[in-house]
Design a protein around this motif. Structure first.
Motif, PDB file in Angstrom:
ATOM      1  N   GLU A  86      27.802 -24.685   8.431  1.00 22.83           N
ATOM      2  CA  GLU A  86      27.490 -25.561   9.554  1.00 22.83           C
ATOM      3  C   GLU A  86      28.471 -25.350  10.700  1.00 22.83           C
ATOM      4  N   GLU A  87      29.752 -25.105  10.372  1.00 27.65           N
ATOM      5  CA  GLU A  87      30.753 -24.798  11.399  1.00 27.65           C
ATOM      6  C   GLU A  87      30.340 -23.542  12.163  1.00 27.65           C
ATOM      7  N   LEU A  88      29.863 -22.526  11.430  1.00 21.60           N
ATOM      8  CA  LEU A  88      29.422 -21.287  12.059  1.00 21.60           C
ATOM      9  C   LEU A  88      28.245 -21.547  12.994  1.00 21.60           C
ATOM     10  N   LEU A  89      27.276 -22.335  12.543  1.00 23.60           N
ATOM     11  CA  LEU A  89      26.105 -22.639  13.361  1.00 23.60           C
ATOM     12  C   LEU A  89      26.502 -23.392  14.629  1.00 23.60           C
ATOM     13  N   LEU A  90      27.441 -24.325  14.493  1.00 22.81           N
ATOM     14  CA  LEU A  90      27.913 -25.080  15.645  1.00 22.81           C
ATOM     15  C   LEU A  90      28.579 -24.156  16.660  1.00 22.81           C
ATOM     16  N   LYS A  91      29.386 -23.228  16.160  1.00 21.06           N
ATOM     17  CA  LYS A  91      30.060 -22.284  17.054  1.00 21.06           C
ATOM     18  C   LYS A  91      29.052 -21.407  17.779  1.00 21.06           C
ATOM     19  N   LYS A  92      28.042 -20.915  17.049  1.00 23.60           N
ATOM     20  CA  LYS A  92      27.028 -20.066  17.667  1.00 23.60           C
ATOM     21  C   LYS A  92      26.221 -20.831  18.714  1.00 23.60           C
ATOM     22  N   GLN A  93      25.941 -22.082  18.427  1.00 29.64           N
ATOM     23  CA  GLN A  93      25.221 -22.911  19.386  1.00 29.64           C
ATOM     24  C   GLN A  93      26.041 -23.086  20.659  1.00 29.64           C
ATOM     25  N   THR A  94      27.345 -23.285  20.498  1.00 32.24           N
ATOM     26  CA  THR A  94      28.233 -23.448  21.643  1.00 32.24           C
ATOM     27  C   THR A  94      28.295 -22.169  22.463  1.00 32.24           C
ATOM     28  N   GLU A  95      28.314 -21.021  21.802  1.00 31.81           N
ATOM     29  CA  GLU A  95      28.344 -19.748  22.516  1.00 31.81           C
ATOM     30  C   GLU A  95      27.086 -19.568  23.355  1.00 31.81           C
ATOM     31  N   VAL A  96      25.943 -20.003  22.844  1.00 33.47           N
ATOM     32  CA  VAL A  96      24.694 -19.922  23.603  1.00 33.47           C
ATOM     33  C   VAL A  96      24.792 -20.774  24.858  1.00 33.47           C
ATOM     34  N   GLU A  97      25.354 -21.984  24.717  1.00 34.65           N
ATOM     35  CA  GLU A  97      25.496 -22.870  25.870  1.00 34.65           C
ATOM     36  C   GLU A  97      26.409 -22.251  26.915  1.00 34.65           C
ATOM     37  N   GLU A  98      27.479 -21.576  26.447  1.00 37.49           N
ATOM     38  CA  GLU A  98      28.402 -20.938  27.388  1.00 37.49           C
ATOM     39  C   GLU A  98      27.710 -19.853  28.189  1.00 37.49           C
ATOM     40  N   LYS A  99      26.811 -19.104  27.539  1.00 39.43           N
ATOM     41  CA  LYS A  99      26.135 -18.000  28.205  1.00 39.43           C
ATOM     42  C   LYS A  99      25.168 -18.483  29.272  1.00 39.43           C
ATOM     43  N   LYS A 100      24.785 -19.759  29.191  1.00 42.33           N
ATOM     44  CA  LYS A 100      23.871 -20.309  30.180  1.00 42.33           C
ATOM     45  C   LYS A 100      24.568 -20.623  31.499  1.00 42.33           C
ATOM     46  N   VAL A 101      25.891 -20.618  31.494  1.00 41.60           N
ATOM     47  CA  VAL A 101      26.645 -20.952  32.703  1.00 41.60           C
ATOM     48  C   VAL A 101      26.432 -19.860  33.756  1.00 41.60           C
ATOM     49  N   ASP A 102      26.153 -20.268  34.977  1.00 40.47           N
ATOM     50  CA  ASP A 102      26.021 -19.335  36.101  1.00 40.47           C
ATOM     51  C   ASP A 102      27.422 -19.081  36.652  1.00 40.47           C
ATOM     52  N   TRP A 103      28.057 -18.028  36.143  1.00 36.50           N
ATOM     53  CA  TRP A 103      29.449 -17.764  36.503  1.00 36.50           C
ATOM     54  C   TRP A 103      29.607 -17.352  37.964  1.00 36.50           C
ATOM     55  N   ASP A 104      28.593 -16.685  38.530  1.00 40.08           N
ATOM     56  CA  ASP A 104      28.659 -16.342  39.954  1.00 40.08           C
ATOM     57  C   ASP A 104      28.684 -17.609  40.801  1.00 40.08           C
ATOM     58  N   ALA A 105      27.848 -18.581  40.410  1.00 42.94           N
ATOM     59  CA  ALA A 105      27.819 -19.848  41.143  1.00 42.94           C
ATOM     60  C   ALA A 105      29.140 -20.586  40.987  1.00 42.94           C
ATOM     61  N   ARG A 106      29.733 -20.515  39.783  1.00 41.64           N
ATOM     62  CA  ARG A 106      31.033 -21.173  39.552  1.00 41.64           C
ATOM     63  C   ARG A 106      32.097 -20.564  40.458  1.00 41.64           C
ATOM     64  N   ARG A 107      32.102 -19.219  40.556  1.00 42.41           N
ATOM     65  CA  ARG A 107      33.086 -18.548  41.411  1.00 42.41           C
ATOM     66  C   ARG A 107      32.907 -18.955  42.876  1.00 42.41           C
ATOM     67  N   GLU A 108      31.653 -18.979  43.333  1.00 38.88           N
ATOM     68  CA  GLU A 108      31.402 -19.311  44.728  1.00 38.88           C
ATOM     69  C   GLU A 108      31.768 -20.763  45.031  1.00 38.88           C
ATOM     70  N   LYS A 109      31.513 -21.650  44.082  1.00 39.41           N
ATOM     71  CA  LYS A 109      31.876 -23.059  44.289  1.00 39.41           C
ATOM     72  C   LYS A 109      33.392 -23.212  44.353  1.00 39.41           C
ATOM     73  N   TRP A 110      34.098 -22.450  43.533  1.00 40.44           N
ATOM     74  CA  TRP A 110      35.558 -22.454  43.517  1.00 40.44           C
ATOM     75  C   TRP A 110      36.101 -21.939  44.852  1.00 40.44           C
ATOM     76  N   LEU A 111      35.547 -20.841  45.345  1.00 39.78           N
ATOM     77  CA  LEU A 111      36.005 -20.282  46.617  1.00 39.78           C
ATOM     78  C   LEU A 111      35.702 -21.232  47.772  1.00 39.78           C
ATOM     79  N   GLU A 112      34.566 -21.912  47.694  1.00 40.83           N
ATOM     80  CA  GLU A 112      34.226 -22.889  48.726  1.00 40.83           C
ATOM     81  C   GLU A 112      35.202 -24.056  48.705  1.00 40.83           C
ATOM     82  N   SER A 113      35.604 -24.490  47.503  1.00 44.08           N
ATOM     83  CA  SER A 113      36.545 -25.608  47.399  1.00 44.08           C
ATOM     84  C   SER A 113      37.911 -25.212  47.952  1.00 44.08           C
TER      85      SER A 113
END
Length: 229
Positions: A86-113
């Protein structure tokens, strides 16, 4: 073994399913990571196992505090520990959520701030700039490399006061407990500027506990004075 002893010896720092007496179901980690409060138990809901592990491994207690709430054992009806699978499944689920992050948008929002902060600083120093007492420059760039985001450039801000130079250098946006950090350095010292919330910049220092101050025109002028005199 009492319920308190069980949580301290058998449940702390292990993921589990908690059935509360209220009927609520919670998945999380019970931990005792604050040395100054050894008798207290805290619950971290494990909606992001990777983030929790990073905080735990780096010993970032301020970051952990933001994810944690004091845990009352008497509110729990029963608890079931996760098994390794179950720990493994939880970790894999979290990794999927991380991959959904739009990192380009995060960078641009950071530069704008960063740009918004520099604009505020320009407003703070408008009078002295117009009177020729100091000048600011944002033409210099710093190269930053961050996991997921990659390598990019961000603007530095330099304040010229006579022969003294104060520099504001962005360090990155993937900062534990903050959306970004900038180091402000002068001839007589340095201070961190962090972004606990987007476009909510604060001065920060460890004394050794992390203390923060809201950035206002008056406080910014005080910090400049300390960094050059």
């Amino acid at each position: 073994m009492t319920k308190t002893e069980y949580f301290h010896s058998g449940c702390d720092n292990k993921h589990a399913k908690f059935t509360m007496k209220s009927g609520e179901i919670i998945y999380g980690v019970v931990t005792t990571f604050f040395i100054e409060e050894p008798s207290e138990l805290y619950l971290i809901k494990s909606n992001n196992l990777i983030e929790y592990k990073k905080l735990e491994e780096t010993g970032n207690k301020e970051g952990l505090r933001k994810l944690a709430a004091k845990f009352n054992i008497e509110d729990v009806e029963n608890v079931t520990l996760f098994n390794p699978f179950e720990e493994l499944l939880l970790k894999k689920q979290t990794e999927v959520e991380e991959k959904k992050v739009d990192w380009d948008a995060r960078r641009e929002k950071w530069l704008e701030s960063i740009s918004n902060l520099y604009s505020s600083i320009g407003d703070f120093l408008k009078g002295p700039i117009e009177n020729g007492f100091l000048k600011i420059d944002t033409s210099n760039k710093v190269q930053i490399s961050e996991e997921h985001i990659g390598t990019y450039t961000a603007p530095m801000l330099k304040i010229y006061i006579g022969t003294d130079i104060i520099s504001l250098e962005p360090k990155g946006t993937l900062i534990i407990g903050s959306y970004g950090r900038i180091d402000m350095k002068g001839p007589k010292g340095e201070i961190m500027i962090i972004e606990p919330e987007w476009n909510d910049w604060k001065f920060a220092q460890r004394t050794p506990k992390l203390e923060t101050w809201k950035i206002t025109k008056e406080i910014f002028e005080e910090v400049i004075s300390k960094l050059v005199s």
